[in-house]
Scaffold this motif. Structure first.
Motif: not given
Length: 753
Positions: A283-312
């Motif tokens: 689980l990676l939860d970085a929601s409710s911050n001021k993060l910006s820019g594009s999402l790192p699609a390649a890194a997220l797509g290759s992360n076979l351990v990640l099950q919950e991604l919370l970036l709202a």
């Protein structure tokens, strides 16, 4: 050869007494235990011990301090006390190993001097949920044996001391819900055994301590709901392994050994670095911050351990490609960002919930969404999707579900049928299909209507509905105007009829009842008479708090609300409350017993949190088993009632009303229940049968323990034999006589109280 061999034997004989002396010294002897007992006494005095919620042993001066509440010791054999915390170690045989004083109303400053006297053996401290004040001192570094420190919601403030980094044996540090400020000390990066660090809901500032992710045994890091700021490091800190393109099974680790990182509700800015997106976390939860820019699609797509991604609740922009979804991803929440472009068609077979609401997506819904086998929820409201002429083939209305309100402003009163994905589950039932939250304007408000008495104002363009607003109906018919007047008239006539009936029956009982209730509205004991006290407690509350703190908080809120709900109805006064324990005063035993019975039944029918049923101590009765027991009790009651009525003609009604009550109560095994029913029998003789049932039991309660004969008595008692015990003669006959006598009292009305 003989010389060296002889010398080796001599060396062994010289070393053996030294080892024996060291082993003997590593035990807390009588003097050591006396010193530790003195330190515990100092702790009791420094933290307002007389006001503790539980203080068994502390206030008695007992020499066996290992039996004091919350104190666990190591046995002389080096084995921890079985009654102590499961996570407590045993550094010093015979010494105090753990202090479990959470939720115990400790006050004052951190007891540094008292805890220093236990430093040679203390491995476990739980002071969460108390009312301490001030800072956590630097001297905490002296507790070198400490492995677990729980200080959540303890009332502490100030900066976290750098001395925490010197606790080499520390494995768990939870300090959430305090007033800690300043930056996290960099010395925490030295805790090589640390598995869990929770400092959420404080006022911490500074940059995110990314170096903590390099700790070799770290399982959980929670710094959410603070004031951390700045950008996340562009490159991974030294020692951080971000190779997550290996499936869980190939990693050779279990689920609990995968890292969990919570950074939500801070002021972090800048892009999400690729190394963090590729970190092997569940689980990676970085929601409710001021993060910006594009999402790192390649890194997220290759992360076979990640099950919950919370970036709202961030400021991410750019498009969202299907490559962003890894094969094991289950939950992705990207709501309330600034993402653009078309909706992706993810190929993640494990995806269960996808929230893309409140972004700037355009275009049509991809038809491949219906091919996601595990998807259960898809949220797309608040985007700029292209309007459609009705529902596309990928969507359909769920006609089996009730219509739900629509959220957008200006559409108050608008209800729409839920929308589900077609073919999203192998099950043909709607409950197995993914629900889709979509603006009704996108599909032309199909299946939408206005809640009565509002009417729909519809705007159409090109043959499709583009707007639907609910407004008040114009030109209401005469019946609609007269309806309120007729309702008021009917209420007035009913009230007049009630007054006439009361006048006919006589006001003597009413006046007497008002007089009794007026006296009871003053606090018990003001008239220099005896009072009845009730003390309640919840068994296993400390274990429940340790099991799940949030769940325990919700459960005890329900418990407290139920107990207070019925106090006024029985003229009870809350004397004091400590944790889950209540001390309640009543004017007389009858009110106290009635309150206890009603509270027990109300707690039984209360809506408890569903996860609470997973606890090992929870009753496993379900609605079906309880209904079966109720029917069995009702059958037994009806059988006994038939036998009693057949043989009751010669006894006369007065025998049930008073004389036989006392004899039935004689057979009761519980003295309090016997006294209560004897008083009830006396009340039945003195009362007026025409006064109706006891006013103490309002209609809003669950089935009351004392009921009229024409009600359902089987639902009032769990078991007649268990309640009434074994009396003289037949136990079933005595039970029946006592019950009917009590019910006769219920017919006697308040005049007999």
């Amino acid at each position: 050869m003989a010389g060296p061999r002889w010398q080796s034997w001599v060396g062994a004989l010289l070393v053996f007494p030294l080892l024996l002396t060291a082993a003997q010294a590593a035990v807390c002897d009588t003097g050591c235990q006396a010193q530790q007992r003195s330190s515990l006494t100092d702790l009791y005095a420094a933290t307002g011990g007389r006001g503790w919620r539980r203080q068994s042993g502390w206030d008695s001066g007992s020499l066996d301090h290992c039996s004091w509440f919350g104190v666990s010791c190591c046995g002389t054999d080096g084995i921890p006390d079985a009654s102590g915390p499961r996570s407590a170690a045993c550094p010093l045989p015979g010494g105090v190993a753990g202090l479990d004083l959470g939720l115990n109303n400790l006050t004052g400053a951190w007891p540094a001097a008292a805890l220093a006297g236990l430093s040679s053996s203390l491995a476990y401290i739980n002071l969460r949920g108390n009312s301490l004040q001030g800072r956590l001192p630097e001297s905490i570094s002296g507790l070198q044996q400490l492995s677990v420190l729980y200080i959540d919601d303890a009332g502490l403030s100030g900066a976290l001391p750098a001395g925490l980094g010197q606790l080499a044996n520390l494995t768990q540090l939870t300090a959430a819900g305090n007033g800690f400020s300043g930056a996290l000390p960099s010395s925490l990066g030295q805790l090589q055994r640390l598995r869990r660090l929770t400092v959420s809901s404080n006022a911490l500032t500074g940059a995110f301590p990314a170096s903590l992710l390099a700790l070799p045994q770290l399982q959980q890091l929670d710094v959410s709901n603070n004031q951390l700021s700045g950008q996340l490091p562009a490159t991974a800190p030294a020692g951080v392994d971000s190779s997550s393109n290996t499936p869980l099974g190939a990693l050779g680790v279990s689920r609990n050994e995968i890292l969990e990182v919570r950074l939500s509700s801070n002021q972090l800015s800048g892009p999400l670095p690729g190394w963090l997106a590729a970190l092997p976390v569940i689980l990676l939860d970085a929601s409710s911050n001021k993060l910006s820019g594009s999402l790192p699609a390649a890194a997220l797509g290759s992360n076979l351990v990640l099950q919950e991604l919370l970036l709202a609740g961030n400021r991410f922009s750019g498009s969202l490609s299907a490559d962003t979804f890894s094969g094991n991803l289950r939950v992705m929440d990207l709501s309330s960002n600034s993402l653009t472009g078309s909706l992706p068609a993810p190929a993640a077979g494990s995806l269960q919930r996808l929230d893309l609401s409140h972004n700037n997506f355009t275009g049509q819904l991809p038809p491949d969404l219906a091919q996601l086998p595990a998807l259960r929820q898809l949220q797309l409201t608040g985007n700029e999707l292209a309007p459609m002429q009705g529902l596309p083939a990928v969507l359909q209305l769920d006609s089996s579900a009730a219509a739900v309100p629509v959220d957008p402003v200006g559409q108050a009163g608008l209800l729409c049928q839920p929308v589900v994905l077609t073919g999203s589950s192998s099950s043909s039932s709607s409950s197995g299909r993914a629900t889709v939250q979509l603006d009704p304007a996108v599909y032309g408000f199909e299946g939408c209507f206005c809640k009565a008495p509002l009417a729909a104002a519809v705007e159409q363009q090109g043959g499709r509905t583009v707007s639907m607003t609910c407004v008040a109906k114009q030109g209401a018919p005469l019946a609609a105007v007269l309806a309120p007047l007729l309702s008021v008239t009917a209420v007035a006539l009913v009230a007049l009829a009630c007054v006439a009936a009361a006048w006919r029956c006589g006001l003597a009982g009413l006046v007497q009842r008002i007089s009794v209730e007026a006296k009871k509205k003053t606090p018990p004991g003001t008239a220099a008479k005896d009072i009845t006290l009730v003390l309640t407690d919840v068994q296993g509350s400390t274990e429940l708090w340790e099991w799940d703190q949030q769940l325990a908080s919700d459960a005890f809120k329900t418990h407290d609300r139920v107990l207070r709900q019925y106090m006024t109805q029985f003229f009870g006064y809350e004397v004091s409350t400590e944790g889950d324990a209540f001390l309640v005063a009543f004017h007389e035993p009858f009110d106290a017993v009635a309150w206890c019975l009603c509270v027990q039944m109300a707690l039984h029918y209360a809506e408890w949190p569903e996860p609470l049923l997973m606890h090992k101590s929870t009753c496993l009765d379900t609605a079906s088993t309880l209904e079966l027991k109720r029917r069995q009790r009702q059958d037994r009651w009806q059988t006994r009632m038939t036998r009693a009525v057949a043989g009751d003609d010669a006894a006369g009604s007065s025998g049930w009303q008073g004389g036989r009550t006392a004899s039935a109560a004689t057979g009761v095994g519980d003295g309090a229940a016997a006294a209560t029913m004897a008083a009830a029998g006396a009340a039945g003789v003195a009362g007026n049968e025409a006064d109706g049932p006891l006013e103490h039991f309002p209609d809003t309660l669950p089935p009351a323990p004392l009921v009229a004969v024409d009600q359902d008595p089987a639902a009032a008692y769990e078991d007649e034999e268990a309640l009434l015990g074994q009396g003289q003669g037949s136990s079933s006959d005595n039970a029946l006589e006592a019950r009917m006598a009590v019910e006769g009292t219920a017919q006697g009305g308040p005049g007999g109280k």
